[in-house]
Structures are given as C-alpha cells and as structure tokens.
Design an enzyme around this catalytic site. Structure first.
Site, PDB file in Angstrom:
ATOM      1  N   TYR A 100       0.919  -0.975  -0.137  1.00 31.65           N
ATOM      2  CA  TYR A 100      -0.025  -0.057  -0.066  1.00 31.65           C
ATOM      3  C   TYR A 100       0.892   1.069   0.009  1.00 31.65           C
ATOM      4  O   TYR A 100       0.604   2.138  -0.567  1.00 31.65           O
ATOM      5  CB  TYR A 100      -0.886  -0.011   1.279  1.00 31.65           C
ATOM      6  CG  TYR A 100      -1.812   1.320   1.375  1.00 31.65           C
ATOM      7  CD1 TYR A 100      -2.515   1.640   0.520  1.00 31.65           C
ATOM      8  CD2 TYR A 100      -1.493   2.025   2.524  1.00 31.65           C
ATOM      9  CE1 TYR A 100      -3.324   2.706   0.765  1.00 31.65           C
ATOM     10  CE2 TYR A 100      -2.210   3.016   2.872  1.00 31.65           C
ATOM     11  CZ  TYR A 100      -3.272   3.670   2.153  1.00 31.65           C
ATOM     12  OH  TYR A 100      -4.055   4.746   2.329  1.00 31.65           O
ATOM     13  N   LYS A 104       1.142   4.302  -2.858  1.00 39.56           N
ATOM     14  CA  LYS A 104       1.275   5.657  -2.885  1.00 39.56           C
ATOM     15  C   LYS A 104       2.278   6.561  -2.898  1.00 39.56           C
ATOM     16  O   LYS A 104       2.416   7.409  -3.412  1.00 39.56           O
ATOM     17  CB  LYS A 104       0.609   6.175  -1.281  1.00 39.56           C
ATOM     18  CG  LYS A 104      -0.578   5.416  -0.910  1.00 39.56           C
ATOM     19  CD  LYS A 104      -1.783   6.299  -1.407  1.00 39.56           C
ATOM     20  CE  LYS A 104      -3.170   5.963  -0.962  1.00 39.56           C
ATOM     21  NZ  LYS A 104      -4.238   6.857  -1.760  1.00 39.56           N
TER      22      LYS A 104
HETATM   23  N1  LIG Z   1      -8.516   6.616   6.531  1.00 38.41           N
HETATM   24  C1  LIG Z   1      -7.326   7.031   6.863  1.00 38.41           C
HETATM   25  O1  LIG Z   1      -6.783   6.957   8.096  1.00 38.41           O
HETATM   26  C2  LIG Z   1      -6.467   7.352   5.618  1.00 38.41           C
HETATM   27  C3  LIG Z   1      -5.115   7.929   6.097  1.00 38.41           C
HETATM   28  C4  LIG Z   1      -4.420   8.320   5.047  1.00 38.41           C
HETATM   29  C5  LIG Z   1      -4.800   8.447   3.641  1.00 38.41           C
HETATM   30  N2  LIG Z   1      -6.118   8.025   3.412  1.00 38.41           N
HETATM   31  C6  LIG Z   1      -6.399   7.814   2.064  1.00 38.41           C
HETATM   32  O2  LIG Z   1      -7.719   8.703   1.828  1.00 38.41           O
HETATM   33  C7  LIG Z   1      -8.572   8.118   0.981  1.00 38.41           C
HETATM   34  C8  LIG Z   1      -9.855   8.199   1.233  1.00 38.41           C
HETATM   35  O3  LIG Z   1      -9.760   6.890   2.185  1.00 38.41           O
HETATM   36  P1  LIG Z   1     -11.053   6.475   3.224  1.00 38.41           P
HETATM   37  O4  LIG Z   1     -10.242   6.162   4.497  1.00 38.41           O
HETATM   38  O5  LIG Z   1     -12.166   7.652   3.121  1.00 38.41           O
HETATM   39  O6  LIG Z   1     -11.448   5.085   2.883  1.00 38.41           O
HETATM   40  P2  LIG Z   1     -12.910   4.411   2.717  1.00 38.41           P
HETATM   41  O7  LIG Z   1     -13.878   4.993   3.876  1.00 38.41           O
HETATM   42  O8  LIG Z   1     -12.793   2.922   2.759  1.00 38.41           O
HETATM   43  O9  LIG Z   1     -13.667   4.720   1.326  1.00 38.41           O
HETATM   44  C9  LIG Z   1     -12.949   4.416   0.199  1.00 38.41           C
HETATM   45  C10 LIG Z   1     -14.057   4.815  -1.008  1.00 38.41           C
HETATM   46  O10 LIG Z   1     -13.474   4.498  -2.202  1.00 38.41           O
HETATM   47  C11 LIG Z   1     -14.313   3.700  -2.833  1.00 38.41           C
HETATM   48  N3  LIG Z   1     -13.390   2.837  -3.868  1.00 38.41           N
HETATM   49  C12 LIG Z   1     -12.453   1.581  -3.233  1.00 38.41           C
HETATM   50  N4  LIG Z   1     -12.131   1.037  -4.329  1.00 38.41           N
HETATM   51  C13 LIG Z   1     -12.360   1.404  -5.643  1.00 38.41           C
HETATM   52  C14 LIG Z   1     -12.517   1.155  -6.793  1.00 38.41           C
HETATM   53  N5  LIG Z   1     -11.498   0.274  -7.479  1.00 38.41           N
HETATM   54  N6  LIG Z   1     -13.348   2.029  -7.703  1.00 38.41           N
HETATM   55  C15 LIG Z   1     -14.128   3.158  -7.118  1.00 38.41           C
HETATM   56  N7  LIG Z   1     -14.291   3.442  -6.263  1.00 38.41           N
HETATM   57  C16 LIG Z   1     -13.405   2.534  -4.983  1.00 38.41           C
HETATM   58  C17 LIG Z   1     -15.019   3.076  -2.066  1.00 38.41           C
HETATM   59  O11 LIG Z   1     -16.559   2.830  -2.476  1.00 38.41           O
HETATM   60  P3  LIG Z   1     -16.758   0.971  -2.994  1.00 38.41           P
HETATM   61  O12 LIG Z   1     -16.317   0.304  -1.619  1.00 38.41           O
HETATM   62  O13 LIG Z   1     -18.277   1.274  -3.193  1.00 38.41           O
HETATM   63  O14 LIG Z   1     -15.742   1.022  -3.911  1.00 38.41           O
HETATM   64  C18 LIG Z   1     -15.214   4.373  -0.928  1.00 38.41           C
HETATM   65  O15 LIG Z   1     -16.199   5.072  -1.639  1.00 38.41           O
HETATM   66  C19 LIG Z   1      -7.909   6.946   0.269  1.00 38.41           C
HETATM   67  O16 LIG Z   1      -7.046   7.528  -1.019  1.00 38.41           O
HETATM   68  C20 LIG Z   1      -6.738   6.425   1.452  1.00 38.41           C
HETATM   69  O17 LIG Z   1      -5.579   5.854   0.714  1.00 38.41           O
HETATM   70  C21 LIG Z   1      -6.674   7.555   4.395  1.00 38.41           C
END
Ligand SMILES: NC(=O)c1ccc[n+]([C@@H]2O[C@H](COP(=O)([O-])OP(=O)(O)OC[C@H]3O[C@@H](n4cnc5c(N)ncnc54)[C@H](OP(=O)(O)O)[C@@H]3O)[C@@H](O)[C@H]2O)c1
Length: 245
Positions: free
Chosen positions: A156, A160
């Site tokens: 992962y 990134k």
């Molecule tokens: N949460 C953290 O602590 C954190 C920290 C650093 C960075 N980030 C980054 O922040 C961003 C958002 O993360 P989050 O924590 O909000 O995640 P999340 O709640 O799991 O949401 C992920 C979203 O992406 C969609 N998705 C996943 N795979 C997909 C695909 N192949 N095609 C289209 N849509 C897809 C999911 O919908 P479906 O399931 O319907 O596909 C969902 O809407 C990501 O880039 C993550 O790497 C998160």
C-alpha cells in the site's frame, strides 16, 4: 445556469474522505460527478449531497470500478455534460493485504497498484483536455505511508509512493497546459479503510474525515497554479487554513 457552474469529479465518494470532499465542493457551488464501486451507497451519498447543494447543482453518480476504462470514460463524459471540468479528486483507494514483505505473495500485489496508482493516471489522461479549458486542478490523495516504511504496509505504501512521484512529474509536465496537480495526505481518520488497517482495534480516538474541512475550504480558494506540485498534510496545524475557521 448550470453551464456556468464549476464542475468536479470525486472518486471514492460514497463514504469516508471522498464524501466529505464532495460535500464541501457542493457547498461551494460545484456540480459533481461522483464514483464508487457499489452503486447503492454511492446513489445514497449523491442524493444526500444534492439535497444540501445551495444552488441545486446537479450531482451525477457513476458507479463502477475505477480500474475499468469504460467507467473512467463515463466519468469524464458526465463532467462534460455538466459543462466542463475544473477539479479532479483521485481519492478511491484500496488497502490490500497488510503483512511482512518476506511473507508476501507477489501475486497479491493484486489490485493495490492498479487502483491506487494506475487508475488515477489513466483518469487524468482522459480528463486533462477538459481541465485545460479552465486552469483545472488535479488532487491526488496520498498517505504518510508513502514515506514511512512502516512494517507490514509495504505494498500500500509503495502504491502511494508511486502516486506521489507520478503526481509531481505530472505537475511539471502539465504546467504548460495550465493544469495543476497536488498531493494531499489527509492524516489518520476514522473510516472503513482505517478500521480494515487495524482490525478489531478501537479506532474511536481517530477524528472523522470532517476534520480536514478547513484545509479543503482553504485549498479551493487558491489559484491552482499557485499550489501546483505541492504536497499538503490536511490535518497539519497550519495557519493558512486554520485562520479561516
Ligand atoms: N483513513 C485514513 O486513515 C487514511 C489515511 C491516509 C490516507 N488515506 C487515503 O484517503 C483516501 C480515502 O480513504 P478513506 O479512509 O475515506 O476510505 P474508505 O472510507 O474505505 O472509502 C473508500 C472509497 O473508495 C471507494 N473505492 C474503493 N475502491 C474503488 C474502486 N476500485 N473504484 C471506485 N471506487 C473505489 C469506496 O467505495 P466502494 O467500496 O463502493 O468501492 C469508497 O467510496 C484513500 O486514498 C486513502 O488511501 C486514508
């Protein structure tokens, strides 16, 4: 007139950070094209965001996997249908398997690189002609794992890190087209992905993704070319966006 409104595409907008960014863009008058894999939660998020849109802008839901070329084409077509494209937020991402690299089956790189690094670049390739019409901004969502070398997080983190280099390269390559590209590390947030990363653990001390709102409201006030090539940490206590609250 819908034609005169700015338009944004947000991938991964059905929940978590993507839905927060979409809601902020809607509150600022953007017409929206939203994407996620599962149509049910996506349609619900799109309807809720549309209801709260101050200028009753259109919110179009395009369900499907972002690694699918036909889905990407539908996203850009939908933006064109709303009048153009000003902001593209590549937020959709998958965590993949967490575990030591020495035990890692390389076949299990699986979807991590295509979803997290490949699809954003392919979507950008389609979107740039539209973005170039209006000094557009590309926002690619990254993570501190791109730099952290945290044990267990290799694939992962590598995806990134790849996205980060690709984004900085794009910022340089697209400057002459008038298109800008930035990286945003949102920091730890209480979302489904974060819970998947820490299965069974209590993550209630992590903030909800709304904590990043001051940053986004500041960002969308900036001239894109003034920030192009930069990497922002959205939860950093930075006077530039905290002064606005
Ligand atoms: N949460 C953290 O602590 C954190 C920290 C650093 C960075 N980030 C980054 O922040 C961003 C958002 O993360 P989050 O924590 O909000 O995640 P999340 O709640 O799991 O949401 C992920 C979203 O992406 C969609 N998705 C996943 N795979 C997909 C695909 N192949 N095609 C289209 N849509 C897809 C999911 O919908 P479906 O399931 O319907 O596909 C969902 O809407 C990501 O880039 C993550 O790497 C998160």
């Amino acid at each position: 007139m819908h034609e005169s409104l700015p338009v944004a595409i947000v991938t991964g907008a059905s929940r978590g950070l993507g839905s927060v960014v979409a809601r902020i863009l809607a509150s600022r008058g953007y017409g929206l094209v939203l994407n996620a894999t599962q149509p049910g939660p996506l349609d619900a998020a799109a309807a809720s965001i549309a209801r709260s849109s101050p200028r009753q802008q259109r919110v179009v839901a395009v369900g499907g996997d972002i690694t699918d070329a036909a889905v990407r084409a539908r996203l850009v077509d939908a933006a064109r249908g709303l009048g153009g494209l000003n902001v593209l937020v590549n937020n959709a991402s998958v965590l993949g398997a967490i575990g030591p690299l020495m035990e890692f089956d390389v076949q299990r790189f699986g979807r991590v690189f295509p979803v997290n690094a490949g699809a954003p670049i392919a979507l950008i390739q389609l979107a740039v002609p539209r973005l170039a019409e209006g000094r557009g901004l590309i926002v690619n969502i990254t993570s501190d794992v791109a730099h952290g070398a945290y044990p267990g997080w290799g694939p992962y983190g590598a995806s990134k890190a790849a996205l980060e280099l690709l984004t900085r390269t794009l910022a340089a390559e697209l400057r002459e087209k008038g298109v800008s590209a930035i990286l945003v590390d949102p920091g730890d947030m209480r979302t489904r992905m974060h819970q998947e990363a820490f299965p069974g653990e209590d993550i209630s001390d992590r903030p909800l993704p709304d904590v990043t709102a001051p940053f986004w409201n500041w960002l969308f006030d900036q001239a894109p070319e003034a920030v192009s090539g930069e990497r922002f940490a959205a939860q950093r206590e930075d006077a530039r966006w905290l002064q606005q609250v």
